[in-house]
Design a protein around this motif. Structure first.
Motif, short mmCIF file in Angstrom:
data_model
loop_
_atom_site.label_atom_id
_atom_site.label_comp_id
_atom_site.label_asym_id
_atom_site.label_seq_id
_atom_site.Cartn_x
_atom_site.Cartn_y
_atom_site.Cartn_z
N UNK A 140 -71.85 20.87 -56.45
CA UNK A 140 -72.67 20.32 -57.33
C UNK A 140 -72.87 21.57 -58.51
N UNK A 141 -73.19 22.70 -58.00
CA UNK A 141 -73.40 23.87 -59.03
C UNK A 141 -72.28 23.91 -60.10
N UNK A 142 -70.68 23.78 -59.40
CA UNK A 142 -69.63 23.74 -60.34
C UNK A 142 -69.50 22.79 -61.15
N UNK A 143 -69.89 21.59 -60.94
CA UNK A 143 -69.78 20.29 -62.00
C UNK A 143 -71.00 20.68 -62.90
N UNK A 144 -71.85 21.06 -62.52
CA UNK A 144 -73.13 21.36 -63.56
C UNK A 144 -72.66 22.50 -64.57
N UNK A 145 -71.98 23.46 -64.21
CA UNK A 145 -71.67 24.55 -65.11
C UNK A 145 -70.31 24.39 -65.63
N UNK A 146 -69.82 23.43 -65.37
CA UNK A 146 -68.33 23.24 -66.15
C UNK A 146 -67.99 21.71 -66.40
N UNK A 147 -67.54 21.39 -67.48
CA UNK A 147 -67.26 19.88 -67.58
C UNK A 147 -65.93 19.61 -66.71
N UNK A 148 -66.40 18.43 -66.13
CA UNK A 148 -65.19 17.97 -64.97
C UNK A 148 -65.48 16.52 -65.24
N UNK A 149 -64.21 15.86 -65.17
CA UNK A 149 -64.04 14.59 -65.53
C UNK A 149 -64.15 13.79 -64.28
N UNK A 150 -63.57 14.23 -63.29
CA UNK A 150 -63.69 13.24 -61.82
C UNK A 150 -64.01 14.34 -60.75
N UNK A 151 -64.43 13.50 -59.92
CA UNK A 151 -64.77 14.04 -58.39
C UNK A 151 -64.12 12.99 -57.50
N UNK A 152 -63.01 13.46 -56.81
CA UNK A 152 -62.15 12.63 -55.99
C UNK A 152 -62.51 12.82 -54.72
N UNK A 153 -63.04 11.81 -53.75
CA UNK A 153 -63.41 12.31 -52.51
C UNK A 153 -62.49 11.03 -51.50
N UNK A 154 -61.85 11.37 -50.35
CA UNK A 154 -61.23 10.33 -49.56
C UNK A 154 -61.98 9.17 -49.28
N UNK A 155 -63.33 9.17 -48.79
CA UNK A 155 -64.07 8.04 -48.67
C UNK A 155 -65.51 8.52 -49.06
N UNK A 156 -66.15 7.73 -49.76
CA UNK A 156 -67.50 8.03 -50.33
C UNK A 156 -68.51 8.32 -49.23
N UNK A 157 -68.41 7.83 -48.15
CA UNK A 157 -69.44 8.04 -46.98
C UNK A 157 -69.04 9.36 -46.50
N UNK A 158 -68.08 10.02 -46.70
CA UNK A 158 -67.83 11.52 -46.40
C UNK A 158 -68.76 12.40 -47.36
N UNK A 159 -68.86 11.75 -48.41
CA UNK A 159 -69.68 12.76 -49.52
C UNK A 159 -71.07 12.59 -49.36
N UNK A 160 -71.53 11.42 -49.22
CA UNK A 160 -73.16 11.26 -48.95
C UNK A 160 -73.16 9.81 -48.43
N UNK A 161 -74.02 9.55 -47.67
CA UNK A 161 -74.34 8.08 -47.09
C UNK A 161 -75.45 7.33 -47.78
N UNK A 162 -76.14 7.98 -48.69
CA UNK A 162 -77.09 7.30 -49.34
C UNK A 162 -76.26 7.18 -50.95
N UNK A 163 -76.36 6.05 -51.33
CA UNK A 163 -75.66 5.96 -52.56
C UNK A 163 -76.45 6.47 -53.91
N UNK A 164 -77.95 6.81 -53.56
CA UNK A 164 -78.68 7.44 -54.62
C UNK A 164 -78.14 8.85 -54.75
N UNK A 165 -77.89 9.29 -53.55
CA UNK A 165 -77.27 10.85 -53.39
C UNK A 165 -76.10 10.99 -54.35
N UNK A 166 -75.15 9.94 -54.60
CA UNK A 166 -74.25 9.98 -55.65
C UNK A 166 -74.40 10.28 -56.82
N UNK A 167 -75.76 10.13 -57.21
CA UNK A 167 -76.29 10.26 -58.46
C UNK A 167 -76.37 11.83 -58.82
#
Length: 85
Positions: free
Chosen positions: A46-73
């Motif tokens: 999260x710090x990385x993408x706030x400090x640098x322009x990043x077009x995409x974050x690619x994850x294998x499954x979104x539930x591995x990143x966050x269980x709550x869709x609001x957290x994706x925000x």
């Protein structure tokens, strides 16, 4: 378990290639639940993408990143597109 991480990493890299994206950083959170945002590698990403322009974050499954869709925000509010394999 290492095979699982390797397979997921390879799948994510193939997805990046399909999208024409360059992998500039990888953040691996081994053995941590997606239930909490209080994870060291997630916070580092999260710090990385706030400090640098990043077009995409690619994850294998979104539930591995966050269980709550609001957290994706936390990712998409930076203008970064969240993509899954």
């Amino acid at each position: 378990m290492e095979y699982l991480w390797t397979a997921q990493r390879e799948a994510n890299r193939r997805r990046a290639l399909e999208m024409g994206a360059l992998v500039v950083a990888e953040f691996v959170e081994r053995g941590r639940s997606g239930k909490s945002l209080e994870r060291p590698e997630l916070q580092r990403m999260l710090e990385y993408i706030q400090d640098r322009p990043v077009d995409f974050v690619i994850v294998h499954k979104v539930d591995r990143l966050a269980r709550n869709r609001a957290d994706d925000a936390a990712i998409t509010k930076t203008g970064t597109v969240l993509s899954t394999v």
